[in-house]
Design a protein around this motif. Structure first.
Motif, short mmCIF file in Angstrom:
data_model
loop_
_atom_site.label_atom_id
_atom_site.label_comp_id
_atom_site.label_asym_id
_atom_site.label_seq_id
_atom_site.Cartn_x
_atom_site.Cartn_y
_atom_site.Cartn_z
N LEU A 1 -44.52 -15.53 22.46
CA LEU A 1 -43.74 -15.30 21.24
C LEU A 1 -43.65 -16.57 20.39
O LEU A 1 -43.81 -16.53 19.17
N LEU B 1 -46.84 -17.07 18.69
CA LEU B 1 -46.98 -16.12 17.57
C LEU B 1 -46.19 -16.60 16.36
O LEU B 1 -46.65 -16.53 15.22
N ARG B 2 -44.96 -17.10 16.63
CA ARG B 2 -44.12 -17.56 15.53
C ARG B 2 -44.83 -18.70 14.77
O ARG B 2 -44.97 -18.64 13.55
N LEU C 1 -37.50 -12.15 20.52
CA LEU C 1 -38.36 -11.25 19.72
C LEU C 1 -37.74 -11.01 18.34
O LEU C 1 -38.40 -11.10 17.31
N TYR D 1 -48.97 -9.26 11.43
CA TYR D 1 -47.90 -9.56 12.40
C TYR D 1 -46.87 -8.46 12.54
O TYR D 1 -46.35 -8.21 13.62
N LEU D 2 -46.55 -7.78 11.41
CA LEU D 2 -45.46 -6.80 11.48
C LEU D 2 -45.94 -5.36 11.33
O LEU D 2 -45.15 -4.43 11.49
N SER E 1 -43.53 -6.13 21.21
CA SER E 1 -42.28 -5.40 21.46
C SER E 1 -42.52 -4.14 22.29
O SER E 1 -41.64 -3.68 23.01
N VAL F 1 -37.90 -14.11 16.11
CA VAL F 1 -39.24 -14.33 15.56
C VAL F 1 -39.50 -13.34 14.42
O VAL F 1 -39.96 -13.69 13.33
N ARG F 2 -39.13 -12.06 14.66
CA ARG F 2 -39.35 -11.05 13.62
C ARG F 2 -38.60 -11.41 12.33
O ARG F 2 -39.14 -11.36 11.23
N LEU G 1 -46.66 -8.68 16.60
CA LEU G 1 -45.27 -8.61 17.07
C LEU G 1 -44.92 -7.20 17.54
O LEU G 1 -44.16 -7.01 18.49
#
Ligand code: DAH
Length: 337
Positions: free
Chosen positions: A5, A8-9, A61, A32-33, A43, A64-65, A39
């Protein structure tokens, strides 16, 4: 998973920061979203996380989102702002703009509207009639005999068929009485025509306003009161008037109205502004014989009539030295009103 995570961030924020335009920002969002975004995939793996790790990983999570969403919004706003700035590059927004030019009503129309409003308050209705008239409406019915100078070919525009351009709006008195029985209380603004040499005070086509009031018991006092009220509304309450005996074929007695008003500058001079009088019984008689009845019985009804030139009045009120200014459509003149 924590490490994944965090990675990823870092990666997402770097990608967003490097997005050069809106399309690139949108691509980063999908990457990413989006439904199949990195992400989203992580999840989906949450269900395999052990019970004790779940709260921590879940919170991470979410963090980061949130961070990625905020970075996307920020980058988009920044890109828009710099696009705006680019569009305005070299433009000095503090310079004055170009004002659009507003039109306005012609000064004669303004005066006519004001006159109508004042007479409306005294119960006068608007009446109308044709510019091309019969000799009867323009002269005979108004008690103006065949040998009257106004009927001279040199003074009036005649049509080949014998009709003419009305020399005054008094024709509308006749038209109104022909079609309606008393009581009558009308005003009639309109054009009038004369074969005048055009100069500073004469036009071949000009504008008048006519008035007529016929009822039982109408007197010279009503005439004076009405015109004085009207002209005081126009020229101010300190205006002085003089009703000077005069002659018109269609009124008896007849007057010309003179005014002295401080508002006019040349305050100690009498200026002639209108003609008026009590309707001559001969006019009622010609209406009756045209109508074929006795609706205008001169034993029962009396009336007053008046007429004035709107152009002349506008000249006096505005101090305009030459009547031709009103017809030349010169913006430098008209814009003053
Ligand atoms: N018709 C006259 C003119 O053109 C003006 C006038 C005088 C009208 C007296 C009237 C009146 O109604 O009573 O000079």
């Amino acid at each position: 998973m924590d490490q994944q995570l965090e990675q990823l961030r870092t990666e997402a924020l770097a990608a967003i920061a490097g997005a050069a335009d809106e399309t690139a920002v949108e691509q980063a969002r999908i990457k990413y979203l989006g439904q199949a975004g990195a992400l989203t995939v992580v999840s989906k793996g949450m269900k395999d996380v052990s019970k004790e790790d779940k709260p921590r990983i879940g919170k991470l999570l979410n963090d980061v989102r949130t961070a990625v969403t905020a970075a996307l919004d920020e980058r988009k706003a920044a890109l828009l702002a710099s696009a705006d700035a680019a569009a305005f590059a070299g433009v000095d927004v503090t310079l004055p703009g170009t004002a659009s030019r507003l039109g306005s009503l012609h000064p004669i129309t303004q005066l006519q509207d004001r006159a109508i409003q004042i007479f409306r308050r005294m119960g006068f209705a608007l009446a109308d009639g044709p510019d091309i008239e019969t000799e009867w409406h323009c002269f005979d019915a108004l008690n103006t005999p065949k040998d009257h100078p106004a009927r001279n070919e040199q003074d009036t525009f005649y049509m080949p068929d014998g009709r003419l351009l009305r020399t005054h709006t008094s024709t509308i008195q006749i038209r109104t009485m022909e079609s309606s029985a008393p009581p009558i209380r009308i005003i009639a603004p309109g054009a009038a025509y004369r074969r005048d040499e055009v100069d500073a005070t004469h036009l071949a086509q000009f504008n008048q306003m006519e008035g007529l009031y016929v009822a039982e018991g109408v007197s010279v006092a009503d005439l004076k009161g009405t015109l004085e009220f009207f002209f005081r509304e126009l020229f101010g309450s300190d205006a002085q008037f003089r009703f000077r005996p005069h002659f018109f074929p269609f009124t008896e007695p007849s007057f010309e109205v003179d005014i002295k008003a401080t508002a006019l500058g040349a305050a100690d001079k009498w200026l002639e502004i209108a003609g008026c009088g009590m309707v001559d019984p001969a006019v009622f008689e010609s209406i009756n014989s045209k109508r074929g009845d006795t609706a205008y019985d001169p034993e029962k009804y009396t009336g007053f009539a008046f007429g004035f030139g709107l152009d002349r009045l506008a000249m006096i009120m505005s101090g305009t030295p030459d009547i031709r200014y009103f017809t030349q459509n010169d913006q430098r003149f008209l814009a003053q009103f």
